[in-house]
Every structure is written in C-alpha cells, then in structure tokens.
Scaffold this active site. Structure first.
Site, PDB file in Angstrom:
ATOM      1  N   HIS A  70       0.810  -1.220   0.000  1.00  0.00           N
ATOM      2  CA  HIS A  70       0.000   0.000   0.000  1.00  0.00           C
ATOM      3  C   HIS A  70       0.839   1.263   0.000  1.00  0.00           C
ATOM      4  O   HIS A  70       0.402   2.309  -0.466  1.00  0.00           O
ATOM      5  CB  HIS A  70      -0.994  -0.035   1.155  1.00  0.00           C
ATOM      6  CG  HIS A  70      -2.117  -0.974   0.851  1.00  0.00           C
ATOM      7  ND1 HIS A  70      -2.087  -2.289   1.220  1.00  0.00           N
ATOM      8  CD2 HIS A  70      -3.246  -0.792   0.121  1.00  0.00           C
ATOM      9  CE1 HIS A  70      -3.176  -2.876   0.756  1.00  0.00           C
ATOM     10  NE2 HIS A  70      -3.892  -2.006   0.102  1.00  0.00           N
ATOM     11  N   CYS A  79      -9.995  -3.867 -10.339  1.00  0.00           N
ATOM     12  CA  CYS A  79      -9.398  -2.622  -9.846  1.00  0.00           C
ATOM     13  C   CYS A  79      -8.011  -2.832  -9.241  1.00  0.00           C
ATOM     14  O   CYS A  79      -7.477  -1.945  -8.585  1.00  0.00           O
ATOM     15  CB  CYS A  79     -10.327  -1.943  -8.844  1.00  0.00           C
ATOM     16  SG  CYS A  79     -10.721  -2.981  -7.434  1.00  0.00           S
ATOM     17  N   ARG A 120     -15.441   1.939  -1.169  1.00  0.00           N
ATOM     18  CA  ARG A 120     -15.195   0.651  -0.518  1.00  0.00           C
ATOM     19  C   ARG A 120     -15.184   0.873   0.983  1.00  0.00           C
ATOM     20  O   ARG A 120     -14.518   1.785   1.481  1.00  0.00           O
ATOM     21  CB  ARG A 120     -13.858   0.073  -0.969  1.00  0.00           C
ATOM     22  CG  ARG A 120     -13.621  -1.317  -0.396  1.00  0.00           C
ATOM     23  CD  ARG A 120     -12.372  -1.942  -0.944  1.00  0.00           C
ATOM     24  NE  ARG A 120     -11.188  -1.307  -0.412  1.00  0.00           N
ATOM     25  CZ  ARG A 120      -9.947  -1.602  -0.808  1.00  0.00           C
ATOM     26  NH1 ARG A 120      -9.754  -2.492  -1.756  1.00  0.00           N
ATOM     27  NH2 ARG A 120      -8.906  -1.002  -0.286  1.00  0.00           N
ATOM     28  N   GLU A 169     -11.350 -11.019  -4.211  1.00  0.00           N
ATOM     29  CA  GLU A 169      -9.895 -10.927  -4.046  1.00  0.00           C
ATOM     30  C   GLU A 169      -9.337 -12.073  -3.214  1.00  0.00           C
ATOM     31  O   GLU A 169      -8.162 -12.083  -2.857  1.00  0.00           O
ATOM     32  CB  GLU A 169      -9.520  -9.566  -3.440  1.00  0.00           C
ATOM     33  CG  GLU A 169     -10.283  -9.197  -2.191  1.00  0.00           C
ATOM     34  CD  GLU A 169     -10.002  -7.769  -1.713  1.00  0.00           C
ATOM     35  OE1 GLU A 169      -9.053  -7.138  -2.201  1.00  0.00           O
ATOM     36  OE2 GLU A 169     -10.734  -7.295  -0.829  1.00  0.00           O
ATOM     37  N   ASN A 173      -4.645  -7.613  -6.744  1.00  0.00           N
ATOM     38  CA  ASN A 173      -3.484  -7.526  -5.836  1.00  0.00           C
ATOM     39  C   ASN A 173      -3.584  -8.580  -4.740  1.00  0.00           C
ATOM     40  O   ASN A 173      -2.653  -9.341  -4.483  1.00  0.00           O
ATOM     41  CB  ASN A 173      -3.404  -6.152  -5.165  1.00  0.00           C
ATOM     42  CG  ASN A 173      -3.407  -5.020  -6.157  1.00  0.00           C
ATOM     43  OD1 ASN A 173      -3.107  -5.223  -7.322  1.00  0.00           O
ATOM     44  ND2 ASN A 173      -3.757  -3.820  -5.717  1.00  0.00           N
ATOM     45  N   ASP A 174      -4.744  -8.603  -4.097  1.00  0.00           N
ATOM     46  CA  ASP A 174      -4.905  -9.584  -3.020  1.00  0.00           C
ATOM     47  C   ASP A 174      -5.123 -10.981  -3.577  1.00  0.00           C
ATOM     48  O   ASP A 174      -4.627 -11.960  -3.015  1.00  0.00           O
ATOM     49  CB  ASP A 174      -6.069  -9.190  -2.106  1.00  0.00           C
ATOM     50  CG  ASP A 174      -5.619  -8.198  -1.053  1.00  0.00           C
ATOM     51  OD1 ASP A 174      -4.520  -8.399  -0.497  1.00  0.00           O
ATOM     52  OD2 ASP A 174      -6.331  -7.211  -0.811  1.00  0.00           O
ATOM     53  N   ARG A 207     -10.611   3.919  -1.890  1.00  0.00           N
ATOM     54  CA  ARG A 207     -10.158   3.248  -0.671  1.00  0.00           C
ATOM     55  C   ARG A 207     -10.395   4.217   0.481  1.00  0.00           C
ATOM     56  O   ARG A 207      -9.998   5.384   0.382  1.00  0.00           O
ATOM     57  CB  ARG A 207      -8.670   2.917  -0.762  1.00  0.00           C
ATOM     58  CG  ARG A 207      -8.317   1.876  -1.824  1.00  0.00           C
ATOM     59  CD  ARG A 207      -6.818   1.609  -1.812  1.00  0.00           C
ATOM     60  NE  ARG A 207      -6.446   0.447  -2.593  1.00  0.00           N
ATOM     61  CZ  ARG A 207      -5.981   0.502  -3.854  1.00  0.00           C
ATOM     62  NH1 ARG A 207      -5.834   1.662  -4.448  1.00  0.00           N
ATOM     63  NH2 ARG A 207      -5.655  -0.605  -4.494  1.00  0.00           N
ATOM     64  N   ARG A 252       2.149  -9.778  -0.291  1.00  0.00           N
ATOM     65  CA  ARG A 252       2.383  -8.774  -1.329  1.00  0.00           C
ATOM     66  C   ARG A 252       3.411  -7.720  -0.937  1.00  0.00           C
ATOM     67  O   ARG A 252       3.872  -6.952  -1.767  1.00  0.00           O
ATOM     68  CB  ARG A 252       1.056  -8.113  -1.740  1.00  0.00           C
ATOM     69  CG  ARG A 252       0.390  -7.330  -0.649  1.00  0.00           C
ATOM     70  CD  ARG A 252      -1.068  -7.067  -0.966  1.00  0.00           C
ATOM     71  NE  ARG A 252      -1.303  -5.710  -1.419  1.00  0.00           N
ATOM     72  CZ  ARG A 252      -2.512  -5.215  -1.674  1.00  0.00           C
ATOM     73  NH1 ARG A 252      -3.589  -5.965  -1.530  1.00  0.00           N
ATOM     74  NH2 ARG A 252      -2.673  -3.978  -2.066  1.00  0.00           N
TER      75      ARG A 252
HETATM   76  C1  PEP Z   1      -6.752  -5.482  -4.660  1.00  0.00           C
HETATM   77  O1  PEP Z   1      -6.559  -6.237  -3.717  1.00  0.00           O
HETATM   78  O2  PEP Z   1      -6.461  -5.766  -5.842  1.00  0.00           O
HETATM   79  C2  PEP Z   1      -7.326  -4.137  -4.433  1.00  0.00           C
HETATM   80  C3  PEP Z   1      -7.677  -3.362  -5.428  1.00  0.00           C
HETATM   81  O3  PEP Z   1      -7.443  -3.724  -3.156  1.00  0.00           O
HETATM   82  P1  PEP Z   1      -6.205  -3.233  -2.234  1.00  0.00           P
HETATM   83  O4  PEP Z   1      -5.018  -3.095  -3.128  1.00  0.00           O
HETATM   84  O5  PEP Z   1      -6.647  -1.961  -1.630  1.00  0.00           O
HETATM   85  O6  PEP Z   1      -6.077  -4.348  -1.241  1.00  0.00           O
HETATM   86 MG    MG Z   2      -7.469  -5.834  -1.778  1.00  0.00          MG
END
Ligand code: PEP
Ligand code: MG
Length: 594
Positions: A199, A511, A342, A440, A463-464, A306, A474
């Site tokens: 993040h 996303c 979200r 996710e 991402n998750d 977010r 990650r």
């Molecule tokens: C993801 O997990 O791809 C996502 C968009 O949420 P974040 O990156 O905020 O966990």
């Molecule tokens: Mg996520």
C-alpha cells in the site's frame, strides 16, 4: 564514492532529483528481523538519540514561529518571554543528560527525557519566589512541548519541517505516513522494505511521486543532504551522481514529460476498442485530493475509493460527519458518473496503531469485512455517512475481503438496519444504492456465482487475489519474484469470475494493479471485463491501448492464454503474441522503462 547505485522494485513511475531529507534516521520500531541483536541495540540507541534531537529541533521551530506571531501582535518585551523557553530548550544538563541515559541505560528518548527533567526540577530549591516559580513553569511548559513532539514524531512531522524539495529515504514508510506526504515538499521516496503492490507503493502512485522500494540496505548507506536521483520506472536510486549521470537523467526527465503531454490528448476521447466496444475506464483514489487528477486524466467515475487512508491519516476513526462531508464532496464533483466507495479495508498492511490490531498473520487476520462485521459501531457509522452523502444518487458501496456469501448477507443486513434507522430519524427514505463486493480471495472467486446473486456488481482485486492464490505476502520483498499476477491460475480465476458474474447478469470490473499492465489489458478485455479501474496516473495509457486493439483480437488472445499451464508459458505467449504484435503496447512498455 560517487554514483552509488541501488536497485530495488519500481513502486511509482517518474524521475526526481533532489537532496535527501536530513532525517534519514527515521526508523520504525520494527527493524529487520534478521539483523543481529547487537546491531539492533546499536541502531535503536542511535534512533532514540536522533528522535530526541528531532523533537528538540521541532520544538525550537514551534517556539520561533510562536515568537514571530507574538511579535507581530505585541511588543518585543512580551515576545522575549519566549526566549527563556528557547534557552531552557538547549539547557546542557537536560540535553546531555538525556542522551547519556539513552546510551547508558538503553532507555527510549521519552523515558530518558522524563527522568532527567524530573531530576532537574527536584534539584531546584523550593523557594516560594515568584521569579523561580515562573522559571519552573517555563521548564515544565517547554518539557511538555518536547514530550508531545517526541510522541507525535513521525516521518510526516519531520519532513514537514523541510523548506525545499527533498527525497525521503527510510527503512520503511507505513501507508499512514506516506498519506501525510500530500502537500509536503517530498518529491520522491525510497525504502529498504516494500514491494510493488504494497500500500505504500500504491500511495506513492496516488501522490504521483516517483518511488523505489525493496532496496534492502539503502537507508544506512546515505548521508543527510546528499543529492539523489530516484528512477521510479526502473527501480533505481543513485546517490551522489556525477555530472554526466545528472545530465543523462535530466534528459530522461524531459522525455518522460513530453510523453506524458502526448498521452494527455487521450483524456477527452471515448474509451472504445477499434471495433467500437465501450469499456468503462474509472479511477482508483486513496485520498480526496486525487479526484481532480482523476477528472483531468479523463476518468469515467471512481471505480474504487479506498477509505482506509481517511482513517490511517489521523490515527483515529473519523466521525460520521467528517466522512459524510468527504464522500458527499467527491460524489458531487464526479456526478453524474459514479463513485464506488469501498468500506473500511483496515488490517493487512493497512494497520491502525492500536494493540488490538496487531495480528500474528495480518493478511490472514482481522481485516476488511471481518473487521467491519465485528466492529459494528464503526461499520454502521461509515454506512450512515455513505447513505447520507448519496445526494446525487451516484454512489455505490463495495465490501472488501469477502470469503463467503454469508458475509455478504450479514453486511447487507447491517446496511438494511442502517437504512431503517435513518428513515426513523427522518433523514431520508430513498436509499436505493447499488452494492458490490471485491473478489480478491480464492474462495470468493470460486463461489462468484453464488455471491453475484446477492449483489449488483463484482470488482476483482488482483493484488490480493495474487497474494492469496500464490500464498505470497504482497509486501515481502524477498518474494517479489514469486508474487506475479500473470500466473495462469490467477488468469483462470479472473476469467471464471467474469463468466460467473455475467451469468447472473451482473457487471464485473477489475481494480487491482493488473488493470494497468499494458500486456494484460487486451487479455482482460478479451475475458469480457466491463470496467477497469486504475490509478489516475495510468488512465490515458490504458485508454490508448484499448483504443488500438479490437475486441476480436482481444478475445482471441484471451482464449489462447487460457491454454497456458505455467507462468513461463504465459510470459512467452505475452512476449510473442502481445508485445511483438501490438506496436502501441510495445511503445508503452518501452516508455515505462525509459
Ligand atoms: C486489490 O486487492 O487488488 C485491491 C484493489 O485492493 P487493495 O489493493 O486496496 O487491497
Ligand atoms: Mg485488496
């Protein structure tokens, strides 16, 4: 030695050249675990001394500015009362005594300072004399100020003191710390820890400042005030560059600016494929100020807002009204396009600084909807704020970290209750609001059909999804090579999730960071993704690619890639069939490696 080169992970694109912030010794409590104990203790002592000196410096700046303010309103005599405090601040007994105690007794700066002040005050004779009593009060007052600065001292308060553009180099920067770089003179940052999708990196992209993370040992190898170059495209940091390196980077900086200006012409054009298929292209935002950039770069709505950063920024939970105002203002600016908010995805690497939030395995712990469902008060407050803010009827709600349909049902029940409460209070009774969930987690992807029945849309968080499918944190730089969203199992899950959503007649977006990878954009379009949501920085690049491919080509690529069984096969396929065949994609890949 000049031109000290460090290689890490590119976290946010662009090039910046500036001096390193003098306070490089900002070091979070959590030091690298593998360092030996002695080293750890020495670092800790140095850190505490540095922290103490910073607190003194900050206090001095505060007093000087208070004195200035005083002087403009009163006379010199009154303002000079603050000189006594400024003198007390540099008192040798207190300064040296504190540093001595930090070294000798391995105390924290706070505890050493408290002990020294207590001793100093008790040594002053208890004469009931007005003059002495006032001096005692001055010492107490200034000590309180130092104590507060010691406690509040974080990277943002330190960098805020800087007058000129500068680069922050740190062991690590938490998302909440980076959130506070907004509007500061931080033009780039580099850290020992972190990975592309942590993040902190996402935050750097939000702030549009170049960043490189995962540099392992940079923090200890730079000196205050050294000139540095951050090349966020290639994951390179150069400390103390020589003249020819500087010239080369200044040239690159100009080329990037030119390319950026070229892309800007894309902002107003529609996002359609060569054969006329429209794809929704929305923006991800973390901080309210990003809405302007999102619109300037042509976002069709906000595909992911977010909300953690509203919370993390202040280290406390914002009130319902504070949230309401932020959501309402953004919804107003983006209307008639939609704003997908979200709900809180706290946890994982987006930690609050409270003891209860510390999980042994944060990414497998109390995060996202799990937190909201157990902290109902906080959850309800956020839902109330969202519903109240939906004046323009363009807000949608998105629930994060869903693992099972049961959680969706529970969250919707709470939403229903909140609507009823607002109705009873006479606030409104018109609460038609679309609800979606993040896909996710593998279990959510595999049960996407059942989940889709319960909601209005799905948003894939690649991402998750990547970290949970590959069992790969990650944020862990050691796993940076392993963490790869191109893995065939992830592509299969994405494709199946899109199909599952469509079978239930629900739209499906994506996303995660995969949405702006030039190589995967045609594949995602070919899977049938309805919406891509990316950081404002990438909107024009993604649009240019979409406008230069046809749906027919994209669908062929999507079908073929699903036949690949290994990551190597996928990579080879992308190289041969996407990179080589599509000049626009090649151009984007080459540009981003400038
Ligand atoms: C993801 O997990 O791809 C996502 C968009 O949420 P974040 O990156 O905020 O966990
Ligand atoms: Mg996520």
């Amino acid at each position: 030695m000049r031109n000290k080169l460090f290689r890490g992970t590119p976290a946010s694109p662009g090039i910046c050249i500036a001096r390193v912030v003098p306070y490089i010794a900002v070091m979070p409590e959590r030091l690298v675990k593998t360092e030996n104990r002695k080293q750890k203790t020495e670092d800790k002592t140095l850190y505490e001394i540095e922290r103490f000196k910073n607190a003194i410096e900050m206090t001095e700046q505060e007093l000087i500015s208070i004195r200035k303010g005083f002087l403009s309103r009163t006379d010199n005599h009154h303002a000079s009362m603050l000189d006594i405090q400024l003198l007390a601040l540099r008192d040798k007994t207190i300064m040296d005594g504190t540093i001595e105690l930090i070294k000798k007794e391995k105390r924290t700066a706070d505890s050493a300072f408290r002990k020294v002040v207590k001793k100093t005050l008790s040594n002053i004779p208890r004469i009931i004399d007005d003059y002495i009593r006032q001096r005692l009060d001055d010492i107490k007052d200034v000590s309180r100020r130092i104590m507060r600065n010691l406690k509040e001292q974080k990277i943002e308060s330190i960098v805020a003191m800087e007058k000129n553009d500068h680069i922050v180099i740190a062991h690590d920067i938490t998302p909440s710390e980076s959130a506070q770089f907004a509007n500061r003179k931080v033009v780039g940052f580099a850290t020992n820890l972190g990975s592309e999708n942590s993040h902190t990196s996402i935050m750097a992209r939000a702030l549009e400042i170049p960043a490189v993370v995962g540099l392992r040992n940079i923090w200890k190898s730079v000196k205050s005030g050294e000139l540095a170059i951050i090349d966020g495209n290639n994951g390179v940091v150069i400390i103390d560059p020589d003249e020819s390196t500087l010239r080369a980077y200044r040239r690159k900086e100009k080329e990037i600016e030119k390319h950026q200006r070229n892309l800007e012409s894309m902002a107003k054009l529609p996002c359609v494929t060569l054969d006329g298929n429209a794809i929704e292209l929305a923006a991800n935002i973390e901080m309210p100020f990003e809405i302007k950039t999102a619109i300037a770069h042509g976002a069709k709505g906000i595909g992911l807002m977010r909300t953690e950063f509203l919370y993390l920024k202040e280290d406390r939970f914002p009130s319902e009204n504070e949230q309401y105002e932020v959501y309402r203002d953004i919804a107003e600016v983006i209307a008639p396009e939609s704003l997908i908010i979200r709900t809180l995805d706290i946890g994982g690497d987006k930690l609050l600084h409270t003891d209860e939030m510390v999980d042994a395995n944060p990414f497998l712990g109390w995060r996202g909807i799990r937190f909201s469902l157990s902290e109902k008060g906080i959850f309800k407050e956020q839902l109330r704020a969202i519903l109240r803010a939906n004046v323009r009827k363009n807000i949608k709600i998105l629930f994060p970290m869903i693992t099972d349909v049961k959680e969706v049902i529970s969250a919707k029940k709470i939403l229903k209750r909140v609507k009823e409460e607002l109705e009873t209070e006479g606030i409104s009774d018109d609460f038609n609001i679309e609800v979606g969930v993040m896909i996710e987690v593998p279990s959510a992807s595999l049960s996407a059909k059942a989940i889709a029945k319960e909601v209005d849309f799905l948003s894939i968080g690649s991402n998750d999804l990547t970290q949970y499918v590959l069992a790969c944190d990650r944020t862990n730089r050691r796993l940076a090579d392993l963490y790869n969203s191109l893995h065939p199992t992830i592509l299969k899950l994405i494709s199946e999730t899109v199909d599952a959503g469509h079978k239930e007649h629900k739209w499906v977006g994506l996303c995660g960071e995969l949405a702006h990878n030039p190589l995967t954009i045609p594949i995602l379009i070919g899977f049938g993704i309805d919406e891509l949501s990316v950081s404002p920085l990438y909107l024009t690049k993604v649009k240019k690619i979409i406008r230069n491919i046809s749906m027919e080509e994209a669908q062929w690529l999507a079908r073929e890639i699903l036949v690949c069984n290994t990551l190597t096969e996928v990579e080879k396929f992308l190289e041969k069939k996407v990179l080589t065949e599509f000049s626009v994609i090649r151009e984007m890949v080459e540009r981003s490696a400038l």
